[in-house]
Design an enzyme around this catalytic site. Structure first.
Site, PDB file in Angstrom:
ATOM      1  N   CYS A   1     -12.383  18.857  22.726  1.00 19.50           N
ATOM      2  CA  CYS A   1     -12.710  19.420  21.411  1.00 19.50           C
ATOM      3  C   CYS A   1     -12.952  20.909  21.568  1.00 19.50           C
ATOM      4  CB  CYS A   1     -13.956  18.732  20.851  1.00 19.50           C
ATOM      5  SG  CYS A   1     -14.457  19.336  19.228  1.00 19.50           S
ATOM      6  N   LEU A   2     -12.436  21.688  20.624  1.00 14.80           N
ATOM      7  CA  LEU A   2     -12.632  23.140  20.671  1.00 14.80           C
ATOM      8  C   LEU A   2     -14.112  23.511  20.541  1.00 14.80           C
ATOM      9  CD1 LEU A   2      -9.596  24.171  18.448  1.00 14.80           C
ATOM     10  CD2 LEU A   2      -9.788  24.422  20.937  1.00 14.80           C
TER      11      LEU A   2
ATOM     12  N   GLN B   1     -15.820  23.335  11.778  1.00 15.47           N
ATOM     13  CA  GLN B   1     -15.823  24.002  13.085  1.00 15.47           C
ATOM     14  C   GLN B   1     -15.826  25.518  12.965  1.00 15.47           C
ATOM     15  OE1 GLN B   1     -12.505  21.377  14.753  1.00 15.47           O
ATOM     16  NE2 GLN B   1     -13.699  21.817  16.570  1.00 15.47           N
TER      17      GLN B   1
ATOM     18  N   HIS C   1     -10.409  11.972  15.245  1.00 16.18           N
ATOM     19  CA  HIS C   1     -11.241  13.036  15.821  1.00 16.18           C
ATOM     20  C   HIS C   1     -11.544  14.098  14.766  1.00 16.18           C
ATOM     21  CE1 HIS C   1     -12.368  15.871  19.215  1.00 16.18           C
ATOM     22  NE2 HIS C   1     -12.239  16.684  18.186  1.00 16.18           N
ATOM     23  N   GLU C   2     -10.490  14.556  14.061  1.00 19.56           N
ATOM     24  CA  GLU C   2     -10.694  15.619  13.061  1.00 19.56           C
ATOM     25  C   GLU C   2     -11.588  15.151  11.923  1.00 19.56           C
ATOM     26  OE1 GLU C   2     -10.095  18.517  13.797  1.00 19.56           O
ATOM     27  OE2 GLU C   2      -8.873  17.929  15.504  1.00 19.56           O
TER      28      GLU C   2
ATOM     29  N   GLY D   1      -5.862  20.518  16.706  1.00 19.85           N
ATOM     30  CA  GLY D   1      -6.386  20.301  15.368  1.00 19.85           C
ATOM     31  C   GLY D   1      -7.660  21.096  15.185  1.00 19.85           C
TER      32      GLY D   1
ATOM     33  N   HIS E   1     -15.287  15.147  12.361  1.00 20.86           N
ATOM     34  CA  HIS E   1     -15.966  16.437  12.178  1.00 20.86           C
ATOM     35  C   HIS E   1     -16.500  16.582  10.745  1.00 20.86           C
ATOM     36  CE1 HIS E   1     -15.378  18.622  15.939  1.00 20.86           C
ATOM     37  NE2 HIS E   1     -14.101  18.307  15.977  1.00 20.86           N
TER      38      HIS E   1
HETATM   39 NI    NI Z   1     -12.962  18.614  17.722  1.00 17.08          NI
END
Ligand code: NI
Length: 177
Positions: A99-100, A51, A141-142, A46, A145
């Protein structure tokens, strides 16, 4: 176009993202294409617009089932804009997340087990889903952000936070998101 993913420490990840007012626009389509390209390049589960430095309430996610990490169930490819989340039970469960924006690390994070989410697709069509488990975790999670929250901020026990290869040597882990 593949965009740079901001990493934890960048203050743009800590800001509250703005509501999307216009749907079906070339700008929104271009943003979503960049998000898809970036997520695909990094094999992510995701990605949220903040981000890549865009402060709008837009997230994408989707996971293909993979026998190498059976704990991650299939999640349909989804574009979710201006999301609203509502827990459907008091049950909270902890599981590992990556997480990215915090690459190479995992932490044990509490999340609602069951929830309903609603929002809009890129054409402005409203939809909602009731989900549980891994799907519910990815959405939470998304959407965090969009409110400037990164998963390490939710970890209860920081002894359950570390580098992938130290926590899970030799194991293949589900994608980061
Ligand atoms: Ni993340």
């Amino acid at each position: 176009m593949i965009r740079e993913v901001l990493r934890m420490g960048d203050e743009r990840l800590l800001q509250r993202a703005a509501v999307v007012e216009s749907f079906g626009t070339p700008e929104l389509a271009a943003l979503l294409q960049d998000m898809r390209d970036t997520m695909a390049q990094l094999n992510g589960a995701g990605l949220a617009a903040p981000q890549i430095g865009v402060g709008l309430r837009v997230v994408i996610f989707g996971v293909k089932a993979n026998p190498r990490y059976p704990e991650a169930e299939e999640v349909p490819d989804t574009v979710l804009i201006n999301p609203v989340l509502q827990p459907l039970a008091d049950e909270v469960e902890e599981d590992w997340e990556g997480c990215l924006s915090v690459p190479g690390m995992r932490g044990l994070v509490p999340r609602w087990h069951r929830l309903r989410y609603s929002g809009f697709d890129e054409q402005g069509r409203a939809f909602e889903r009731s989900v549980s488990g891994f799907h519910a975790r990815v959405v939470q999670h998304e959407c965090d952000h969009l409110d400037g929250i990164l998963y390490p901020m939710r970890i209860r026990d920081l002894s359950k936070f570390g580098f992938n290869d130290a926590l899970f040597p030799g194991r293949e882990l589900p994608p980061e998101d």
